[in-house]
Design a protein around this motif. Structure first.
Motif, PDB file in Angstrom:
ATOM      1  N   LEU A 124      48.510  76.166  75.157  1.00 57.75           N
ATOM      2  CA  LEU A 124      48.192  76.718  76.459  1.00 57.75           C
ATOM      3  C   LEU A 124      47.843  78.100  76.099  1.00 57.75           C
ATOM      4  N   ARG A 125      49.534  78.450  75.665  1.00 62.25           N
ATOM      5  CA  ARG A 125      49.985  79.971  75.053  1.00 62.25           C
ATOM      6  C   ARG A 125      48.649  80.800  74.660  1.00 62.25           C
ATOM      7  N   ARG A 126      47.825  79.899  73.758  1.00 67.13           N
ATOM      8  CA  ARG A 126      46.656  81.038  72.856  1.00 67.13           C
ATOM      9  C   ARG A 126      45.568  81.117  74.342  1.00 67.13           C
ATOM     10  N   GLY A 127      45.494  80.913  75.076  1.00 65.58           N
ATOM     11  CA  GLY A 127      43.987  81.148  76.161  1.00 65.58           C
ATOM     12  C   GLY A 127      43.587  80.154  76.342  1.00 65.58           C
ATOM     13  N   GLY A 128      44.013  79.021  75.972  1.00 60.96           N
ATOM     14  CA  GLY A 128      42.855  77.541  75.314  1.00 60.96           C
ATOM     15  C   GLY A 128      42.745  76.873  76.380  1.00 60.96           C
ATOM     16  N   PRO A 129      41.239  76.085  77.204  1.00 63.86           N
ATOM     17  CA  PRO A 129      41.318  75.778  78.025  1.00 63.86           C
ATOM     18  C   PRO A 129      42.202  74.419  78.279  1.00 63.86           C
ATOM     19  N   THR A 130      42.396  73.916  79.709  1.00 63.00           N
ATOM     20  CA  THR A 130      43.534  72.872  79.768  1.00 63.00           C
ATOM     21  C   THR A 130      42.293  71.945  79.973  1.00 63.00           C
ATOM     22  N   SER A 131      42.500  70.869  79.013  1.00 63.48           N
ATOM     23  CA  SER A 131      41.982  69.406  78.973  1.00 63.48           C
ATOM     24  C   SER A 131      42.833  68.146  79.293  1.00 63.48           C
ATOM     25  N   MET A 132      42.055  67.636  79.193  1.00 58.78           N
ATOM     26  CA  MET A 132      42.852  66.216  79.791  1.00 58.78           C
ATOM     27  C   MET A 132      43.627  65.533  78.334  1.00 58.78           C
ATOM     28  N   GLY A 133      43.476  66.017  76.767  1.00 58.05           N
ATOM     29  CA  GLY A 133      44.095  66.131  76.607  1.00 58.05           C
ATOM     30  C   GLY A 133      45.304  66.652  75.996  1.00 58.05           C
ATOM     31  N   THR A 134      45.942  67.883  76.527  1.00 55.43           N
ATOM     32  CA  THR A 134      46.680  68.506  76.585  1.00 55.43           C
ATOM     33  C   THR A 134      47.686  67.748  77.926  1.00 55.43           C
ATOM     34  N   VAL A 135      46.495  67.449  78.826  1.00 57.26           N
ATOM     35  CA  VAL A 135      47.844  67.066  80.309  1.00 57.26           C
ATOM     36  C   VAL A 135      48.361  65.508  79.241  1.00 57.26           C
ATOM     37  N   ALA A 136      47.158  64.771  78.516  1.00 59.88           N
ATOM     38  CA  ALA A 136      48.175  63.527  78.044  1.00 59.88           C
ATOM     39  C   ALA A 136      49.308  63.848  77.622  1.00 59.88           C
ATOM     40  N   GLN A 137      49.382  65.078  76.402  1.00 59.60           N
ATOM     41  CA  GLN A 137      50.314  65.267  75.531  1.00 59.60           C
ATOM     42  C   GLN A 137      51.552  65.227  76.242  1.00 59.60           C
ATOM     43  N   ILE A 138      51.435  66.248  77.090  1.00 62.08           N
ATOM     44  CA  ILE A 138      52.581  66.871  78.292  1.00 62.08           C
ATOM     45  C   ILE A 138      53.186  65.866  79.208  1.00 62.08           C
ATOM     46  N   THR A 139      52.687  64.839  79.333  1.00 65.62           N
ATOM     47  CA  THR A 139      52.459  63.574  79.967  1.00 65.62           C
ATOM     48  C   THR A 139      53.236  62.493  78.740  1.00 65.62           C
ATOM     49  N   PHE A 140      53.081  63.034  77.987  1.00 63.31           N
ATOM     50  CA  PHE A 140      53.574  61.714  77.024  1.00 63.31           C
ATOM     51  C   PHE A 140      55.223  62.404  76.102  1.00 63.31           C
ATOM     52  N   ALA A 141      54.984  63.451  76.321  1.00 62.86           N
ATOM     53  CA  ALA A 141      56.067  64.508  75.909  1.00 62.86           C
ATOM     54  C   ALA A 141      57.154  64.374  76.666  1.00 62.86           C
ATOM     55  N   ALA A 142      56.672  64.028  78.213  1.00 66.10           N
ATOM     56  CA  ALA A 142      58.382  63.814  79.569  1.00 66.10           C
ATOM     57  C   ALA A 142      58.408  61.713  79.035  1.00 66.10           C
ATOM     58  N   SER A 143      57.250  61.522  79.478  1.00 68.91           N
ATOM     59  CA  SER A 143      58.016  59.478  79.069  1.00 68.91           C
ATOM     60  C   SER A 143      58.627  60.388  77.513  1.00 68.91           C
ATOM     61  N   LEU A 144      58.404  60.702  76.803  1.00 72.96           N
ATOM     62  CA  LEU A 144      59.398  59.989  75.843  1.00 72.96           C
ATOM     63  C   LEU A 144      60.510  60.581  76.050  1.00 72.96           C
ATOM     64  N   ALA A 145      61.085  62.239  76.727  1.00 73.01           N
ATOM     65  CA  ALA A 145      62.414  62.737  76.813  1.00 73.01           C
ATOM     66  C   ALA A 145      62.792  61.270  78.144  1.00 73.01           C
ATOM     67  N   ALA A 146      61.601  61.158  78.333  1.00 73.87           N
ATOM     68  CA  ALA A 146      62.623  59.937  80.305  1.00 73.87           C
ATOM     69  C   ALA A 146      62.886  59.142  79.341  1.00 73.87           C
ATOM     70  N   TRP A 147      62.422  58.171  77.991  1.00 73.07           N
ATOM     71  CA  TRP A 147      63.033  56.985  77.427  1.00 73.07           C
ATOM     72  C   TRP A 147      63.995  57.584  76.421  1.00 73.07           C
ATOM     73  N   GLY A 148      64.204  58.401  76.016  1.00 70.34           N
ATOM     74  CA  GLY A 148      65.454  59.279  75.684  1.00 70.34           C
ATOM     75  C   GLY A 148      66.685  58.921  76.030  1.00 70.34           C
ATOM     76  N   ILE A 149      66.126  59.618  77.693  1.00 70.03           N
ATOM     77  CA  ILE A 149      67.857  59.424  78.737  1.00 70.03           C
ATOM     78  C   ILE A 149      68.572  58.221  78.917  1.00 70.03           C
ATOM     79  N   VAL A 150      66.792  57.022  79.080  1.00 68.18           N
ATOM     80  CA  VAL A 150      67.566  55.648  79.287  1.00 68.18           C
ATOM     81  C   VAL A 150      68.243  55.592  78.248  1.00 68.18           C
TER      82      VAL A 150
END
Length: 95
Positions: free
Chosen positions: A52-78
């Motif tokens: 995203l910083r390089r100016g690339g388009p926001t794709s479904m893959g990027t959104v899925a990556q961010i969602t997966f990252a949030a779920s990994l962090a939440a799992w770690g907290i649990v």
């Protein structure tokens, strides 16, 4: 004909394995594994942010990556907090 063994009817009837008990009582094990999951989530999030910083388009893959990252962090907290078994049901006497 063979008969299938009966399944335990209650949640508390199932025996807890020795490894499961050790993991729940080992504070350093929970910190290491939970911290590893949080760091893995941060790594995946930074990889998505780099696109995203390089100016690339926001794709479904990027959104899925961010969602997966949030779920990994939440799992770690649990894993670190371990909320299983800490909640108590309200009884008639406690109201």
């Amino acid at each position: 004909m063979s008969t299938a063994p009966e399944a335990p009817t209650g949640e508390h009837d199932a025996p807890v394995s020795k490894a499961g008990q050790t993991f729940k009582s080992c504070w350093s094990c929970r910190i290491i594994s939970g911290g590893g999951l949080i760091l893995a989530g941060a790594y995946v999030f930074q990889a998505a942010r780099k696109v995203l910083r390089r100016g690339g388009p926001t794709s479904m893959g990027t959104v899925a990556q961010i969602t997966f990252a949030a779920s990994l962090a939440a799992w770690g907290i649990v894993v670190i907090v371990e909320p299983v078994g800490k909640a108590q049901k309200k009884s008639e006497a406690n109201r």
